[in-house]
Enzyme design. Structure first.
Site, PDB file in Angstrom:
ATOM      1  CG  HIS A 111     -21.181 -39.116 -18.038  1.00  0.00           C
ATOM      2  ND1 HIS A 111     -21.810 -40.156 -17.391  1.00  0.00           N
ATOM      3  CD2 HIS A 111     -20.906 -39.545 -19.294  1.00  0.00           C
ATOM      4  CE1 HIS A 111     -21.906 -41.180 -18.213  1.00  0.00           C
ATOM      5  NE2 HIS A 111     -21.369 -40.842 -19.380  1.00  0.00           N
ATOM      6  CG  ASP A 170      -1.346 -42.331   5.888  1.00  0.00           C
ATOM      7  OD1 ASP A 170      -0.882 -43.080   4.989  1.00  0.00           O
ATOM      8  OD2 ASP A 170      -2.257 -42.699   6.650  1.00  0.00           O
TER       9      ASP A 170
HETATM   10  C1  RB5 Z   1      -3.227 -45.533   9.228  1.00  0.00           C
HETATM   11  O1  RB5 Z   1      -3.004 -46.584  10.113  1.00  0.00           O
HETATM   12  C2  RB5 Z   1      -4.522 -45.769   8.471  1.00  0.00           C
HETATM   13  O2  RB5 Z   1      -5.595 -45.625   9.319  1.00  0.00           O
HETATM   14  C3  RB5 Z   1      -4.627 -44.810   7.313  1.00  0.00           C
HETATM   15  O3  RB5 Z   1      -3.516 -44.948   6.489  1.00  0.00           O
HETATM   16  C4  RB5 Z   1      -5.799 -44.969   6.366  1.00  0.00           C
HETATM   17  O4  RB5 Z   1      -5.940 -46.282   5.949  1.00  0.00           O
HETATM   18  C5  RB5 Z   1      -7.066 -44.375   6.807  1.00  0.00           C
HETATM   19  O5  RB5 Z   1      -8.058 -44.382   6.069  1.00  0.00           O
END
Ligand code: RB5
Length: 143
Positions: A133, A8
């Site tokens: 495993h 992201d």
């Molecule tokens: C984004 O602000 C943050 O929430 C995301 O990158 C992540 O850490 C979520 O788990």
């Protein structure tokens, strides 16, 4: 190795470092985004990478968000996928060797870029040991 990579906005800059590092090592990289700092929702990218691995389009997947946690929670919802958040080298290696975690999750707000690349190398260089495993991992699959 063919590796699908995604992040992201909070993980994008580390994701770019990982992509450059792996391309430099001649891995085949599928960068599934995001590609900039604009705010996006991590599940969209986590699911994309996890599906690429589950469908055999990539052998491994790497996901980066702020902490790695949201990506791991997302990827682990995809059948057949085991995703591990790591921030130390031993856990990175064992996530593959013992847990057959084909998706690695990193937090750009947790690990610096130098450590992150060591984690990636330790995990990519490891192989699933199978045996007991495999039995244990099989028990995860059947619930
Ligand atoms: C984004 O602000 C943050 O929430 C995301 O990158 C992540 O850490 C979520 O788990």
């Amino acid at each position: 190795m063919r590796v699908a990579v995604g992040s992201d906005h909070a993980g994008c800059s580390l994701k770019e470092r990982v992509v450059a590092h792996l391309r430099g090592l001649d891995h085949e990289i599928d960068d599934l985004g995001t590609h900039g700092p604009e705010s996006v929702d991590y599940p969209d990218f986590g699911r994309r990478v996890a599906l690429a691995v589950a469908q055999g389009k990539a052998e491994r997947g790497i996901l980066v968000c702020g902490t790695g946690q949201g990506m791991a929670i997302t990827a682990n919802k995809v059948p057949g996928i085991r995703a591990a958040v790591v921030s130390d080298v031993l856990s990175a290696r064992m996530a593959m060797a013992h847990n057959d975690a084909r998706v690695l999750c990193l937090g750009e707000r947790i690990v610096g870029p130098g450590l992150a690349l060591l984690l990636v190398d330790a995990w990519l260089g490891a192989r699933f040991e199978g045996g007991r495993h495999a039995r244990r991992v099989g028990k995860i699959e059947v619930g």
